[in-house]
Design an enzyme around this catalytic site. Structure first.
Site, PDB file in Angstrom:
ATOM      1  N   LYS A   1      -0.006   5.644  -2.565  1.00  0.00           N
ATOM      2  CA  LYS A   1       0.381   5.493  -1.154  1.00  0.00           C
ATOM      3  C   LYS A   1      -0.556   4.603  -0.339  1.00  0.00           C
ATOM      4  O   LYS A   1      -0.685   4.728   0.878  1.00  0.00           O
ATOM      5  CB  LYS A   1       0.519   6.856  -0.428  1.00  0.00           C
ATOM      6  CG  LYS A   1       1.206   7.957  -1.157  1.00  0.00           C
ATOM      7  CD  LYS A   1       2.326   7.559  -2.047  1.00  0.00           C
ATOM      8  CE  LYS A   1       3.539   7.002  -1.373  1.00  0.00           C
ATOM      9  NZ  LYS A   1       4.441   6.359  -2.397  1.00  0.00           N
ATOM     10  N   SER A   2      -1.197   3.676  -1.034  1.00  0.00           N
ATOM     11  CA  SER A   2      -2.137   2.788  -0.346  1.00  0.00           C
ATOM     12  C   SER A   2      -1.594   1.367  -0.194  1.00  0.00           C
ATOM     13  O   SER A   2      -2.301   0.491   0.297  1.00  0.00           O
ATOM     14  CB  SER A   2      -3.450   2.707  -1.139  1.00  0.00           C
ATOM     15  OG  SER A   2      -3.987   3.982  -1.300  1.00  0.00           O
ATOM     16  N   GLY A   3      -0.368   1.137  -0.674  1.00  0.00           N
ATOM     17  CA  GLY A   3       0.182  -0.217  -0.622  1.00  0.00           C
ATOM     18  C   GLY A   3       0.208  -0.880  -1.992  1.00  0.00           C
ATOM     19  O   GLY A   3       0.303  -2.108  -2.106  1.00  0.00           O
TER      20      GLY A   3
ATOM     21  N   THR B   1       2.520  -0.910  -4.371  1.00  0.00           N
ATOM     22  CA  THR B   1       3.765  -1.619  -4.691  1.00  0.00           C
ATOM     23  C   THR B   1       3.773  -2.998  -4.035  1.00  0.00           C
ATOM     24  O   THR B   1       4.183  -3.993  -4.620  1.00  0.00           O
ATOM     25  CB  THR B   1       4.972  -0.793  -4.169  1.00  0.00           C
ATOM     26  OG1 THR B   1       4.767   0.571  -4.521  1.00  0.00           O
ATOM     27  CG2 THR B   1       6.272  -1.297  -4.730  1.00  0.00           C
ATOM     28  N   TRP B   2       3.311  -3.039  -2.818  1.00  0.00           N
ATOM     29  CA  TRP B   2       3.252  -4.301  -2.061  1.00  0.00           C
ATOM     30  C   TRP B   2       2.295  -5.284  -2.736  1.00  0.00           C
ATOM     31  O   TRP B   2       2.631  -6.447  -2.957  1.00  0.00           O
ATOM     32  CB  TRP B   2       2.805  -3.978  -0.634  1.00  0.00           C
ATOM     33  CG  TRP B   2       2.799  -5.129   0.322  1.00  0.00           C
ATOM     34  CD1 TRP B   2       3.515  -6.299   0.225  1.00  0.00           C
ATOM     35  CD2 TRP B   2       2.054  -5.210   1.541  1.00  0.00           C
ATOM     36  NE1 TRP B   2       3.252  -7.094   1.310  1.00  0.00           N
ATOM     37  CE2 TRP B   2       2.360  -6.438   2.134  1.00  0.00           C
ATOM     38  CE3 TRP B   2       1.168  -4.347   2.188  1.00  0.00           C
ATOM     39  CZ2 TRP B   2       1.797  -6.840   3.354  1.00  0.00           C
ATOM     40  CZ3 TRP B   2       0.615  -4.740   3.391  1.00  0.00           C
ATOM     41  CH2 TRP B   2       0.922  -5.974   3.974  1.00  0.00           C
TER      42      TRP B   2
ATOM     43  N   HIS C   1      -3.997   4.228 -11.095  1.00  0.00           N
ATOM     44  CA  HIS C   1      -4.682   4.995 -10.043  1.00  0.00           C
ATOM     45  C   HIS C   1      -5.962   5.627 -10.594  1.00  0.00           C
ATOM     46  O   HIS C   1      -6.619   6.418  -9.926  1.00  0.00           O
ATOM     47  CB  HIS C   1      -3.768   6.112  -9.533  1.00  0.00           C
ATOM     48  CG  HIS C   1      -2.492   5.625  -8.925  1.00  0.00           C
ATOM     49  ND1 HIS C   1      -2.457   4.671  -7.937  1.00  0.00           N
ATOM     50  CD2 HIS C   1      -1.197   5.962  -9.150  1.00  0.00           C
ATOM     51  CE1 HIS C   1      -1.201   4.444  -7.583  1.00  0.00           C
ATOM     52  NE2 HIS C   1      -0.417   5.212  -8.317  1.00  0.00           N
TER      53      HIS C   1
ATOM     54  N   ARG D   1      -6.402   2.418   1.750  1.00  0.00           N
ATOM     55  CA  ARG D   1      -5.720   2.595   3.035  1.00  0.00           C
ATOM     56  C   ARG D   1      -6.434   3.682   3.807  1.00  0.00           C
ATOM     57  O   ARG D   1      -6.998   4.595   3.196  1.00  0.00           O
ATOM     58  CB  ARG D   1      -4.268   3.013   2.762  1.00  0.00           C
ATOM     59  CG  ARG D   1      -3.393   3.027   3.974  1.00  0.00           C
ATOM     60  CD  ARG D   1      -1.976   3.363   3.595  1.00  0.00           C
ATOM     61  NE  ARG D   1      -1.077   3.163   4.704  1.00  0.00           N
ATOM     62  CZ  ARG D   1       0.201   3.526   4.700  1.00  0.00           C
ATOM     63  NH1 ARG D   1       0.718   4.085   3.615  1.00  0.00           N
ATOM     64  NH2 ARG D   1       0.960   3.328   5.746  1.00  0.00           N
TER      65      ARG D   1
ATOM     66  N   TYR E   1      -5.296  -2.104   3.119  1.00  0.00           N
ATOM     67  CA  TYR E   1      -3.896  -2.189   3.556  1.00  0.00           C
ATOM     68  C   TYR E   1      -3.806  -2.745   4.973  1.00  0.00           C
ATOM     69  O   TYR E   1      -2.989  -3.608   5.270  1.00  0.00           O
ATOM     70  CB  TYR E   1      -3.273  -0.793   3.474  1.00  0.00           C
ATOM     71  CG  TYR E   1      -1.817  -0.697   3.879  1.00  0.00           C
ATOM     72  CD1 TYR E   1      -0.806  -0.912   2.946  1.00  0.00           C
ATOM     73  CD2 TYR E   1      -1.453  -0.365   5.191  1.00  0.00           C
ATOM     74  CE1 TYR E   1       0.533  -0.810   3.313  1.00  0.00           C
ATOM     75  CE2 TYR E   1      -0.118  -0.261   5.565  1.00  0.00           C
ATOM     76  CZ  TYR E   1       0.873  -0.481   4.625  1.00  0.00           C
ATOM     77  OH  TYR E   1       2.197  -0.373   4.998  1.00  0.00           O
TER      78      TYR E   1
ATOM     79  N   ARG F   1       8.926   3.661   2.805  1.00  0.00           N
ATOM     80  CA  ARG F   1       9.251   4.614   3.876  1.00  0.00           C
ATOM     81  C   ARG F   1       9.238   3.879   5.205  1.00  0.00           C
ATOM     82  O   ARG F   1      10.242   3.399   5.667  1.00  0.00           O
ATOM     83  CB  ARG F   1       8.259   5.790   3.852  1.00  0.00           C
ATOM     84  CG  ARG F   1       8.659   6.981   4.713  1.00  0.00           C
ATOM     85  CD  ARG F   1       7.605   8.073   4.668  1.00  0.00           C
ATOM     86  NE  ARG F   1       6.319   7.642   5.196  1.00  0.00           N
ATOM     87  CZ  ARG F   1       5.923   7.812   6.454  1.00  0.00           C
ATOM     88  NH1 ARG F   1       6.702   8.444   7.305  1.00  0.00           N
ATOM     89  NH2 ARG F   1       4.735   7.386   6.854  1.00  0.00           N
TER      90      ARG F   1
HETATM   91  P1  A3P Z   1       4.446   4.730   4.279  1.00  0.00           P
HETATM   92  O1  A3P Z   1       4.791   5.996   3.577  1.00  0.00           O
HETATM   93  O2  A3P Z   1       3.378   4.922   5.315  1.00  0.00           O
HETATM   94  O3  A3P Z   1       5.622   4.016   4.831  1.00  0.00           O
HETATM   95  P2  A3P Z   1       2.264   2.830  -2.687  1.00  0.00           P
HETATM   96  O4  A3P Z   1       3.027   1.619  -3.077  1.00  0.00           O
HETATM   97  O5  A3P Z   1       0.802   2.734  -3.009  1.00  0.00           O
HETATM   98  O6  A3P Z   1       2.903   4.063  -3.189  1.00  0.00           O
HETATM   99  O7  A3P Z   1       2.272   2.898  -1.085  1.00  0.00           O
HETATM  100  C1  A3P Z   1       3.438   3.260  -0.389  1.00  0.00           C
HETATM  101  C2  A3P Z   1       3.243   2.924   1.076  1.00  0.00           C
HETATM  102  O8  A3P Z   1       3.284   1.487   1.231  1.00  0.00           O
HETATM  103  C3  A3P Z   1       4.375   3.474   1.906  1.00  0.00           C
HETATM  104  O9  A3P Z   1       3.806   3.729   3.188  1.00  0.00           O
HETATM  105  C4  A3P Z   1       5.344   2.301   1.910  1.00  0.00           C
HETATM  106  O10 A3P Z   1       6.293   2.356   2.933  1.00  0.00           O
HETATM  107  C5  A3P Z   1       4.379   1.138   2.076  1.00  0.00           C
HETATM  108  N1  A3P Z   1       4.945  -0.138   1.613  1.00  0.00           N
HETATM  109  C6  A3P Z   1       5.729  -0.362   0.531  1.00  0.00           C
HETATM  110  N2  A3P Z   1       6.052  -1.657   0.437  1.00  0.00           N
HETATM  111  C7  A3P Z   1       5.463  -2.277   1.480  1.00  0.00           C
HETATM  112  C8  A3P Z   1       5.446  -3.640   1.926  1.00  0.00           C
HETATM  113  N3  A3P Z   1       6.120  -4.586   1.285  1.00  0.00           N
HETATM  114  N4  A3P Z   1       4.732  -3.913   3.035  1.00  0.00           N
HETATM  115  C9  A3P Z   1       4.047  -2.946   3.691  1.00  0.00           C
HETATM  116  N5  A3P Z   1       4.044  -1.650   3.332  1.00  0.00           N
HETATM  117  C10 A3P Z   1       4.740  -1.310   2.232  1.00  0.00           C
END
Ligand code: A3P
Length: 296
Positions: free
Chosen positions: A42-44, A46-47, A109, A131, A196, A262
């Site tokens: 949940k730190s970004g 995927t991005w 992770h 993050r 992030y 999300r």
């Molecule tokens: P939120 O739950 O605050 O929206 P991870 O990929 O490490 O699991 O992190 C998921 C978090 O990154 C989620 O945060 C998600 O919405 C956000 N996220 C996913 N894709 C993103 C993107 N392209 N740009 C910015 N934030 C993104």
């Protein structure tokens, strides 16, 4: 009984993850040009995976981003490595990763000291993204509520206590972050430490830093030709969330891709934290990071 069974099955999954981590440590063979994307969930992650993928493969796809594989198919690059490991076969044997096109991009992770020895010893590169714990916790909270069986219930307050005491997948957040932070200072050419919030605030600047670090800097022609902007757009929250693969696909067992997107915002935590939670987490951060030169 239902809750008990659900919890046992969660414990079994956890034990598989531990076995997978050990197997990964022993057997994974890094290549010199591998890219490892490390983070706490949940730190970004995927991005960053998408940005790294689009950057290193850009010569084949940009500017005709219509044909970019991120838009068309699922890809190994968005599957965390340890998930391969768990479901790779009997005895946690590492699956055949030789068919993945180079440079291979893996996500993990796992805490820095527990990475595979060959990652430490090879010339492969590591990018870590962190993050701020306030938003990371809320993102976790939503995520787990969504992916865990409905019979596993816990309150926001309970989850918060676990988070603050460091009972967490992949270790307490402070040790996971500081492990990579300290290592990145010692070996800046091997480990790039990203945040992030900085990536959100100045994606263009951070992406150039990423490309430089991965030894594929953007040329002036690429910059003026809009390549950087194309990559940022391709990997934007809105664009990625709308991809068919991210609406209906499943890159990781147990997790549908749609749950990885999300809100993608900074500061959502204010909608959930009570004053006492704010005070408590601030104290934990001060206590755990106070002695270091790291700040969020
Ligand atoms: P939120 O739950 O605050 O929206 P991870 O990929 O490490 O699991 O992190 C998921 C978090 O990154 C989620 O945060 C998600 O919405 C956000 N996220 C996913 N894709 C993103 C993107 N392209 N740009 C910015 N934030 C993104």
């Amino acid at each position: 009984k239902e809750k008990e069974e659900a919890l046992i099955s969660e414990e079994e999954k956890l034990s598989l993850k531990v076995q997978a981590t050990i197997s990964f440590q022993k057997h994974f063979q890094a290549k010199h040009n591998d890219i490892v994307i490390a983070s706490l969930p949940k730190s970004g992650t995927t991005w960053l995976k998408a940005l790294a993928f689009a950057t290193v493969k850009r010569h084949r796809f940009i500017p005709s981003s219509q044909n970019h594989p991120l838009l068309n198919s699922n890809s190994h690059t968005i599957v965390p490595y340890f998930e391969f490991n768990i479901y790779g076969g009997e005895d946690n044997v590492i699956p055949d990763l030789s068919t993945i096109p180079e440079p291979r991009i893996f996500g993990t992770h796992i805490p820095f000291p527990s990475l595979s020895h060959s990652i430490h010893n090879s010339n492969c590169k590591i990018m870590y993204i962190c993050r701020n714990p306030f938003d990371a916790f809320i993102s976790h909270w939503h995520f787990f509520k969504t992916i865990l069986p409905s019979s596993v219930t816990f309150s926001l307050e309970e989850a918060f206590e676990w988070y603050c005491e460091g009972t967490h997948f992949f270790g307490p957040f402070w040790s996971n972050i500081l492990g990579y932070w300290e290592a990145s200072k010692d070996t800046p050419n091997k480990i790039l430490f990203l945040k992030y919030e900085e990536l959100k605030a100045n994606t263009n600047f951070e992406l150039k830093k990423i490309a430089q670090f991965l030894d594929c800097p953007f040329s002036e022609e690429e910059e003026s030709g809009g390549v950087i902007d194309s990559i940022i757009e391709l990997c934007s929250f809105k664009k990625m969330k709308e991809l068919e693969i991210n609406k209906s696909g499943k890159a990781v067992q147990f997790v549908e891709n749609k749950h990885l997107f999300r809100k993608g915002e900074i500061g959502d935590w204010v909608n959930y934290f009570s004053p006492s939670m704010t005070e408590k987490l601030s104290k934990v951060i001060e206590e755990k990071f106070g002695g270091s030169d790291f700040s969020f």
